[in-house]
Every structure is written in structure tokens, then in C-alpha cells.
Write a protein that holds these residues in place. Structure first.
Motif, PDB file in Angstrom:
ATOM      1  N   GLY A 210       1.017  -1.218  -0.370  1.00 44.87           N
ATOM      2  CA  GLY A 210      -0.209   0.226  -0.104  1.00 44.87           C
ATOM      3  C   GLY A 210       0.931   1.369   0.334  1.00 44.87           C
ATOM      4  O   GLY A 210       0.288   2.398  -0.570  1.00 44.87           O
TER       5      GLY A 210
ATOM      6  N   MET B 218      -4.072   6.717   0.926  1.00 42.35           N
ATOM      7  CA  MET B 218      -3.636   5.086   0.745  1.00 42.35           C
ATOM      8  C   MET B 218      -3.052   5.044   2.132  1.00 42.35           C
ATOM      9  O   MET B 218      -2.444   3.477   3.238  1.00 42.35           O
ATOM     10  CB  MET B 218      -2.967   5.412   0.320  1.00 42.35           C
TER      11      MET B 218
ATOM     12  N   GLU C 123      -3.658   6.905   5.207  1.00 44.42           N
ATOM     13  CA  GLU C 123      -4.844   6.941   5.981  1.00 44.42           C
ATOM     14  C   GLU C 123      -4.857   5.713   6.200  1.00 44.42           C
ATOM     15  O   GLU C 123      -4.838   4.871   7.504  1.00 44.42           O
ATOM     16  CB  GLU C 123      -6.172   7.383   5.668  1.00 44.42           C
ATOM     17  N   GLU C 124      -4.697   4.854   5.295  1.00 43.63           N
ATOM     18  CA  GLU C 124      -5.317   2.835   5.796  1.00 43.63           C
ATOM     19  C   GLU C 124      -3.750   2.169   6.044  1.00 43.63           C
ATOM     20  O   GLU C 124      -4.396   1.336   6.815  1.00 43.63           O
ATOM     21  CB  GLU C 124      -5.814   2.397   4.206  1.00 43.63           C
TER      22      GLU C 124
ATOM     23  N   GLY D 107      -3.972   2.296   9.159  1.00 43.83           N
ATOM     24  CA  GLY D 107      -5.001   1.454  10.073  1.00 43.83           C
ATOM     25  C   GLY D 107      -4.291   0.403  10.608  1.00 43.83           C
ATOM     26  O   GLY D 107      -4.782   0.023  11.227  1.00 43.83           O
ATOM     27  N   GLU D 108      -3.725   0.186   9.369  1.00 42.45           N
ATOM     28  CA  GLU D 108      -2.601  -1.218   8.925  1.00 42.45           C
ATOM     29  C   GLU D 108      -2.383  -1.603  10.482  1.00 42.45           C
ATOM     30  O   GLU D 108      -1.716  -2.595  10.670  1.00 42.45           O
ATOM     31  CB  GLU D 108      -2.922  -2.342   7.527  1.00 42.45           C
TER      32      GLU D 108
END
Length: 419
Positions: free
Chosen positions: A235, A253, A255-256, A259-260
Motif C-alpha cells: 500500500g 492510501m 491513511e489506510e 490503520g494497518e
């Protein structure tokens, strides 16, 4: 619910030192030989007459089964046949001890059974049988008994018709020699031999358990945190490519990926807690059990009365034992309340987990309970389950207390907490 520390249940018996073989037969002295043919004299005569057939059977068994097994050790079937032969020799020894009890009044404790169920596989069980000192002493007993059996049978049978007046004296003297042989060769192994056999078996259990834990950790890392970190790297790589072309998509991306990262950290924390929780290392067993009780779906009362901390390995086994028992309560018991009590009695750490659920828990009901029992056995502990149908269930665990030096800066907490 507020639970005080329960007394050990009726099913639980604290461990006591086993009597050594030197104590066997000390309370079975018979009165001096008499001229009268009392019942004991007739029992001794019967024993002498039975010596011949029993010695023939034992000698034949040793020379056929064990000799054949030893001869075939170069083949695949040799060692298994020898191991089975030694197990059979144990049965012959049991019969001979019973005959001595019945006819000679010699009371000898039965030796501890071989811990074959704790053996990790067939080969470990076979190795235990091949090294069994009880079986090998029985083999020696059967091997040397043939000439003695012929001698005693001949003397007893002849004396019945020729030396009738002195037969009680002869019977007493010959059976005293029998008593000495039974005590010397058919008594239980001394405590050291038995403990060596148990510890060798327990070592295999510990190795297998450690291997299973390593496989579980590897699987959790591969399927959990590792896979999530791979997705995170991919990512971030895509976000880097879109950073100039499409800043908004790149921001989404990133921001995602953030979270990961949080999820990967949480999975790593959970995995580390499963290996050895930090609260157990830092604050001791009381605080660690309170923490695990707070995650149980059933209200749990934790009572700990520990004046000091046991060794780290003992703390770890106690923690994971209680943790798995509380998981079982959450999943299977249907309980409304539960309690965990931990206290020290002399050099033992005692744990009792109670719940008011439906009951029916058994050591042979699944691998979980059996695995806990094996883990405690590996460190000379005990594991007792009392769970009648309809409940309640009480599980008592006992571990050896092994002191360790107090670590400065790590406070200990004791007392009662309800979660």
C-alpha cells in the motif's frame, strides 16, 4: 460474588512422599516355626510345591520371548518384541507378588506403572519399556528361580512322606529364603529410578509442547502480522507512486496504511501476551490473573495469598493454566460466576478454579484438559478435575514452589479482586 479461599475438594489429595522399597515387608513378620501344622504352615508348604510349576513357566518365558527378542534386535521386530516381553515380565512379577502376599504374608507395594500415556510416540513408549528396572529385575528373578523351584519342590514333596515331624521347620526356613528373594527382586524400584523414568517421559512432553508452541507462533506470525505488514508495504508503495499524480488518492492510501499499522501492532501485542504477558513479568501472578479474569465473559473473583513470587517458569505455567481454564468457562460452562484462588502451602503452589456451570468436564474429554495435566506433570505437579453432571466444577492444580530472588522495582500485589 465474593469467594473465600476454598479448602481442597474431596477429589483432591495433597501429594505425599512415596515409601521406598526398604520399607516393604517390615510389618509382616511371622511367628517362629512350630511343630504344629497350623494354617500358615500349610500355606508355606503349598507355596513350596507351587514353586516348580511357576519357576518353569517363568524360566520358559524368559528364555523364549526375551531371548528371541534379543536375538532379533538386528531386525525391525526385535526391539518391539523385547519391549513387549518386558511388559509381560511385569505381569509375571505382579502375579508372584500376589502369590507371596497370599501364601507367605509378604506385603509389598506394587511398583508404579510405566508412564506410557505420557510418551510422545510409540518409540518413546518402547524405550521406556526397554529401560524398565522393574521388568529387568523380574527377568532376573525368573531366570534364577528354576533350580530353586526344583530344590524346594523336591524337599517339600519328600518331607511330606519322610520328614513329617520336621517339615514345619524346613518349610519356614525355605520360605524365608523365598521371602528374601521376593523383597530383593520384586519390590518397587527405589524412588530415584522411578523419578528418572518419569522425568525422561516428562522431558519428551515438554519438548513436544515447546515445538507445538513454536509452530503456533510461526503460524500466527505468518497468517497475521506478517501478512498485514506485506499489505502495508504494498500500500505504501502504491501511495508513493501516486503521490505526485493523485495526492488525494495517495493520502487515502497512507491513511489506510496507518490503520494497518495499528492492527499489526495490536496483533503483535496479543501474540506477545500469549508467549509471556508483560504484566506477569512486571507485577507478578496476582496482577496477571486479575488481568486475564477481566477478559472472561463470566464474572470472576480472584483471590491470591502469595507472600513472595515463585520461579518465573512456575508463574508462567500457573498463569497459562488459569488462562485456559477461564477460556473453557467462557466457551463451554454456561456459568454465571467463577472464582480463582491461589495460595502457598509449604513448598507447593495451589490453584483452584471454580465455576457454577453445567459441569461434565473430564480429563479425557478433549486435548485441552489433557494438555494441562501433562504440562503440570512435567514439572512434578498435579491436576485434579471434579465436575459432576449439573455442576459445579472445581479444578485443583498443584505446582512445586521454587523461590527466586526478589527483583527491585517490581512491586507485588496480594488480596482479593472481583472482575
Amino acid at each position: 460474588m465474593t469467594a473465600s479461599k476454598p479448602a481442597p475438594t474431596a477429589a483432591y489429595r495433597p501429594s505425599v512422599p512415596a515409601a521406598g522399597p526398604g520399607t516393604a515387608g517390615r510389618d509382616d513378620r511371622l511367628p517362629p516355626a512350630r511343630l504344629a501344622y497350623d494354617p500358615q504352615t500349610w500355606k508355606e508348604i503349598a507355596h513350596l510345591l507351587a514353586n516348580l510349576p511357576m519357576s518353569v513357566i517363568g524360566f520358559t518365558y524368559v528364555m523364549t520371548v526375551l531371548f528371541t527378542g534379543a536375538t532379533l534386535t538386528l531386525t525391525v521386530v526385535g526391539l518391539p518384541l523385547l519391549a513387549l516381553g518386558l511388559l509381560g515380565a511385569r505381569l509375571i512379577g505382579r502375579f508372584e507378588r500376589g502369590r507371596a502376599r497370599l501364601l507367605l504374608g509378604v506385603r509389598i507395594e506394587e511398583p508404579s506403572p510405566l508412564p506410557l500415556r505420557r510418551a510422545g510416540n510409540v518409540f518413546q513408549g518402547m524405550w521406556l519399556a526397554l529401560k524398565d528396572p522393574v521388568a529387568w529385575r523380574t527377568v532376573l528373578y525368573d531366570f534364577i528361580r528354576l533350580p530353586w523351584g526344583i530344590l524346594t519342590f523336591t524337599i517339600a514333596l519328600t518331607s511330606l512322606f519322610v520328614l513329617w515331624p520336621v517339615l514345619p521347620f524346613l518349610a519356614r526356613g525355605l520360605t524365608n529364603a523365598d521371602r528374601a528373594m521376593v523383597r530383593a527382586l520384586l519390590s518397587p524400584s527405589d524412588e530415584l529410578e522411578r523419578r528418572i523414568a518419569e522425568l525422561e517421559s516428562d522431558r519428551g512432553v515438554v519438548v513436544d509442547t515447546a515445538a507445538a508452541d513454536l509452530r503456533r507462533i510461526e503460524r500466527d506470525l505468518h497468517d497475521g502480522a506478517q501478512a498485514r505488514l506485506v499489505n502495508l508495504a504494498m500500500g505504501l508503495g502504491l501511495a508513493k507512486e501516486k503521490l505526485l499524480e493523485d495526492p488525494d488518492a495517495a493520502s487515502a492510501m497512507v491513511e489506510e496504511a496507518h490503520g494497518e499499522v495499528k492492527l499489526a501492532l495490536q496483533e503483535l501485542r496479543d501474540l506477545a501476551r500469549g508467549i509471556h504477558p508483560a504484566v506477569l513479568t512486571d507485577r507478578g501472578l496476582d496482577a496477571a490473573l486479575s488481568a486475564v479474569a477481566s477478559r472472561c465473559t463470566v464474572p470472576v473473583t480472584v483471590t491470591a495469598d502469595l507472600p513472595s513470587r515463585p520461579a518465573q517458569a512456575i508463574e508462567g505455567i500457573a498463569y497459562f493454566t488459569v488462562s485456559e481454564l477461564l477460556q473453557n468457562i467462557s466457551k463451554h460452562s454456561g456459568a454465571r460466576s467463577a472464582s480463582v484462588d491461589v495460595w502457598r502451602v509449604e513448598n507447593r503452589l495451589l490453584i483452584q478454579v471454580w465455576d457454577d456451570g453445567r459441569g461434565g468436564a473430564r480429563l479425557d474429554g478433549g486435548s485441552g484438559m489433557r494438555g494441562l495435566a501433562e504440562r503440570l506433570n512435567a514439572v512434578d505437579g498435579l491436576f485434579v478435575v471434579e465436575s459432576p453432571a449439573g455442576g459445579p466444577t472445581t479444578v485443583t492444580a498443584e505446582l512445586p514452589w521454587r523461590d527466586r530472588a526478589e527483583q527491585p522495582g517490581r512491586p507485588q500485589r496480594a488480596g482479593e479482586r472481583t472482575r
